[in-house]
Design a protein around this motif. Structure first.
Motif, PDB file in Angstrom:
ATOM      1  N   THR A  17       0.827  -1.198   0.000  1.00  0.00           N
ATOM      2  CA  THR A  17       0.000   0.000   0.000  1.00  0.00           C
ATOM      3  C   THR A  17       0.866   1.254   0.000  1.00  0.00           C
ATOM      4  OG1 THR A  17      -1.772  -1.152   1.171  1.00  0.00           O
ATOM      5  CG2 THR A  17      -1.815   1.249   1.249  1.00  0.00           C
ATOM      6  N   ALA A  18       1.900   1.266   0.824  1.00  0.00           N
ATOM      7  CA  ALA A  18       2.812   2.413   0.860  1.00  0.00           C
ATOM      8  C   ALA A  18       3.501   2.585  -0.492  1.00  0.00           C
ATOM      9  CB  ALA A  18       3.842   2.229   1.969  1.00  0.00           C
ATOM     10  N   ALA A  19       3.925   1.493  -1.089  1.00  0.00           N
ATOM     11  CA  ALA A  19       4.584   1.570  -2.395  1.00  0.00           C
ATOM     12  C   ALA A  19       3.635   2.101  -3.463  1.00  0.00           C
ATOM     13  CB  ALA A  19       5.126   0.203  -2.784  1.00  0.00           C
ATOM     14  N   SER A  20       2.371   1.704  -3.396  1.00  0.00           N
ATOM     15  CA  SER A  20       1.406   2.176  -4.391  1.00  0.00           C
ATOM     16  C   SER A  20       1.138   3.678  -4.249  1.00  0.00           C
ATOM     17  CB  SER A  20       0.099   1.399  -4.289  1.00  0.00           C
ATOM     18  OG  SER A  20      -0.619   1.764  -3.133  1.00  0.00           O
ATOM     19  N   PRO A  33      -4.001  12.491  -5.569  1.00  0.00           N
ATOM     20  CA  PRO A  33      -5.311  13.144  -5.700  1.00  0.00           C
ATOM     21  C   PRO A  33      -6.195  12.855  -4.494  1.00  0.00           C
ATOM     22  CG  PRO A  33      -5.188  11.216  -7.115  1.00  0.00           C
ATOM     23  CD  PRO A  33      -3.816  11.421  -6.546  1.00  0.00           C
ATOM     24  N   ASP A  34      -7.080  13.776  -4.203  1.00  0.00           N
ATOM     25  CA  ASP A  34      -7.985  13.623  -3.066  1.00  0.00           C
ATOM     26  C   ASP A  34      -9.261  12.917  -3.542  1.00  0.00           C
ATOM     27  OD1 ASP A  34      -9.178  13.779  -0.626  1.00  0.00           O
ATOM     28  OD2 ASP A  34      -9.692  15.898  -0.772  1.00  0.00           O
ATOM     29  N   ASN A  35      -9.232  11.569  -3.507  1.00  0.00           N
ATOM     30  CA  ASN A  35     -10.407  10.800  -3.911  1.00  0.00           C
ATOM     31  C   ASN A  35     -10.601   9.625  -2.959  1.00  0.00           C
ATOM     32  OD1 ASN A  35      -8.606   8.764  -4.778  1.00  0.00           O
ATOM     33  ND2 ASN A  35      -8.534   9.604  -6.838  1.00  0.00           N
ATOM     34  N   ALA A  36     -11.649   8.885  -3.153  1.00  0.00           N
ATOM     35  CA  ALA A  36     -11.996   7.795  -2.235  1.00  0.00           C
ATOM     36  C   ALA A  36     -10.946   6.692  -2.232  1.00  0.00           C
ATOM     37  CB  ALA A  36     -13.351   7.215  -2.606  1.00  0.00           C
ATOM     38  N   GLN A  37     -10.374   6.382  -3.392  1.00  0.00           N
ATOM     39  CA  GLN A  37      -9.375   5.316  -3.471  1.00  0.00           C
ATOM     40  C   GLN A  37      -8.126   5.677  -2.662  1.00  0.00           C
ATOM     41  OE1 GLN A  37      -7.956   4.509  -7.407  1.00  0.00           O
ATOM     42  NE2 GLN A  37      -7.065   2.555  -6.825  1.00  0.00           N
ATOM     43  N   THR A  38      -7.653   6.893  -2.814  1.00  0.00           N
ATOM     44  CA  THR A  38      -6.477   7.336  -2.073  1.00  0.00           C
ATOM     45  C   THR A  38      -6.778   7.399  -0.577  1.00  0.00           C
ATOM     46  OG1 THR A  38      -5.770   8.624  -3.982  1.00  0.00           O
ATOM     47  CG2 THR A  38      -4.739   9.138  -1.887  1.00  0.00           C
ATOM     48  N   ALA A  39      -7.947   7.868  -0.213  1.00  0.00           N
ATOM     49  CA  ALA A  39      -8.334   7.955   1.199  1.00  0.00           C
ATOM     50  C   ALA A  39      -8.351   6.576   1.842  1.00  0.00           C
ATOM     51  CB  ALA A  39      -9.686   8.618   1.334  1.00  0.00           C
ATOM     52  N   GLY A  40      -8.810   5.562   1.118  1.00  0.00           N
ATOM     53  CA  GLY A  40      -8.823   4.200   1.631  1.00  0.00           C
ATOM     54  C   GLY A  40      -7.430   3.668   1.864  1.00  0.00           C
ATOM     55  N   LYS A  41      -6.519   3.957   0.942  1.00  0.00           N
ATOM     56  CA  LYS A  41      -5.126   3.517   1.100  1.00  0.00           C
ATOM     57  C   LYS A  41      -4.485   4.200   2.307  1.00  0.00           C
ATOM     58  CE  LYS A  41      -4.254   2.543  -3.771  1.00  0.00           C
ATOM     59  NZ  LYS A  41      -3.446   2.898  -4.935  1.00  0.00           N
ATOM     60  N   ILE A  42      -4.742   5.487   2.445  1.00  0.00           N
ATOM     61  CA  ILE A  42      -4.178   6.225   3.584  1.00  0.00           C
ATOM     62  C   ILE A  42      -4.725   5.676   4.892  1.00  0.00           C
ATOM     63  CG2 ILE A  42      -4.130   8.479   4.719  1.00  0.00           C
ATOM     64  CD1 ILE A  42      -4.061   9.706   1.877  1.00  0.00           C
TER      65      ILE A  42
END
Length: 54
Positions: A17-20, A33-42
């Motif tokens: 996840t960190a690498a992605s 980008p500030d989107n749902a996919q990035t928020a889930g990874k964070i």
């Protein structure tokens, strides 16, 4: 965001996840980008990163 804790000793999923997100070692920064996919990874690695909004 900035990686503030080491990836050593973490699960393979957390490392992936960190690498992605573009984070590979302590101190690395990435702009995502500030989107749902990035928020889930964070959310999965929130204890290892600090997030600031630009």
């Amino acid at each position: 965001m900035r990686l503030v804790k080491s990836l050593s000793g973490r699960s393979d999923k957390q490392i992936a996840t960190a690498a992605s997100l573009g984070l590979r070692k302590i101190g690395d920064t990435a702009v995502q980008p500030d989107n749902a996919q990035t928020a889930g990874k964070i959310a999965k690695i929130a204890h290892m990163v600090t997030v600031t909004k630009a």
